[in-house]
Write a protein that holds these residues in place. Structure first.
Motif, short mmCIF file in Angstrom:
data_model
loop_
_atom_site.label_atom_id
_atom_site.label_comp_id
_atom_site.label_asym_id
_atom_site.label_seq_id
_atom_site.Cartn_x
_atom_site.Cartn_y
_atom_site.Cartn_z
N PRO A 112 23.72 -12.36 60.30
CA PRO A 112 22.39 -12.55 59.69
C PRO A 112 21.59 -13.68 60.32
N SER A 113 22.27 -14.68 60.85
CA SER A 113 21.58 -15.85 61.41
C SER A 113 20.83 -15.53 62.71
N ARG A 126 15.63 -17.50 58.88
CA ARG A 126 16.73 -16.60 59.23
C ARG A 126 17.00 -15.64 58.08
N ASP A 128 19.67 -14.94 56.59
CA ASP A 128 20.55 -15.48 55.55
C ASP A 128 19.92 -16.63 54.76
N GLN A 129 18.63 -16.90 55.02
CA GLN A 129 17.93 -17.98 54.30
C GLN A 129 16.93 -17.44 53.28
N ARG A 131 17.23 -16.06 50.38
CA ARG A 131 17.49 -16.43 48.99
C ARG A 131 17.15 -17.90 48.71
N ASN A 156 25.19 -4.18 57.32
CA ASN A 156 25.38 -5.49 56.68
C ASN A 156 24.14 -5.97 55.93
N ALA A 157 23.00 -5.38 56.23
CA ALA A 157 21.75 -5.80 55.59
C ALA A 157 20.83 -4.58 55.50
N LEU A 164 16.60 -7.33 51.75
CA LEU A 164 17.23 -8.55 51.25
C LEU A 164 16.29 -9.30 50.31
#
Length: 264
Positions: A112-113, A126, A128-129, A131, A156-157, A164
């Motif tokens: 995710p990054s 990113r 994964d950021q 949230r 994965n996403a 997301l």
């Protein structure tokens, strides 16, 4: 099927959007089904037209100005003002129901990054950021990602940034599954906000915007973007002054944008 442009499905006579408004729902259990009207609300419009390592987006300043000052009401932040701190602080200071981000973005399979939405300078949001942005307190009603491949995803996403964001508490997200045209995006976004004022359902506002483009009602000529209705023409920046496109009807210009989450 996650990368299929549903709006471009055609039965040999008509596109699907000529009969239906569409929304992709990653999970019914995650969806907020409560209806809240968006009329008379404010938009937080942010974006960048200049980049250190990516191509410029000359239509972005016009897009943000038109959306936040003419078609809707709200605040705009462009280039140097398009920072993570401003994005966080503005939403803390006022619960904007609509957040509109116009910039470059890239979805890359794997970690995710590696996927990002570009902010000013070298900063990026990113995958994964998402949230950490606090878009669920209170919930953002509509997130518009006017950028490339923000609705693209992998196992994965699901549905990328938009999927997301919905999982993180955003009610609905409008995003793209491919690399979009700068001027085509300007046309679709101005049409979308025009119809969002007149319709009660977000997915229907998107459908009406796509239909206007399909029917040839949205054209670029003489340094202006001309759309449907009576809102008048939008004067283009000098960088787009030589662009002449009397045919934004091809699905390339409008079918990539997809409503994800609640259609309402």
């Amino acid at each position: 099927l996650r990368s299929l442009p549903i709006a471009a499905l055609h039965d040999g006579k008509q596109f699907l959007i000529e009969n239906y408004s569409l929304s992709l729902i990653p999970s019914v259990s995650l969806m907020d089904t409560n209806y809240r009207p968006l009329q008379d609300t404010k938009v937080l419009a942010m974006g960048a037209s200049k980049f250190t390592s990516e191509s410029p987006l000359p239509a972005v300043p016009v897009e943000l100005e038109t959306i936040s000052q003419e078609l809707w009401q709200g605040s705009k932040f462009i280039n140097e003002e398009f920072t993570r701190n401003n994005l966080l602080n503005e939403r803390k200071n006022y619960p904007y129901p609509i957040i509109h981000l116009a910039t470059h973005a890239e979805f890359l399979p794997g970690l995710p990054s590696t996927s990002y939405i570009q902010l000013w300078g070298d900063d990026k949001i990113r995958l994964d950021q998402i949230r950490e942005l606090g878009w669920s307190q209170p919930p953002v009603d509509l997130l518009v990602l006017s950028a490339c491949k923000t609705a693209m995803g992998d196992k994965n996403a699901e549905l990328g940034f938009a999927g997301l964001a919905v999982a993180a508490g955003v009610k609905s997200a409008l995003a793209s599954i491919w690399y979009v045209s700068d001027e085509g995006t300007l046309g679709l976004m101005t049409e979308f906000y025009t119809h969002l004022n007149n319709t009660k359902i977000k997915a229907e506002a998107l459908r009406q915007a796509q239909l206007a483009m399909l029917r040839g009602e949205v054209v670029i000529a003489g340094g202006e973007l001309r759309g449907s209705g009576t809102r008048g023409a939008v004067v283009l920046p000098s960088a787009l002054g030589d662009v002449e496109n009397n045919n934004l009807s091809h699905p390339y210009y409008w079918a990539g944008f997809t409503m994800i989450g609640s259609p309402w």
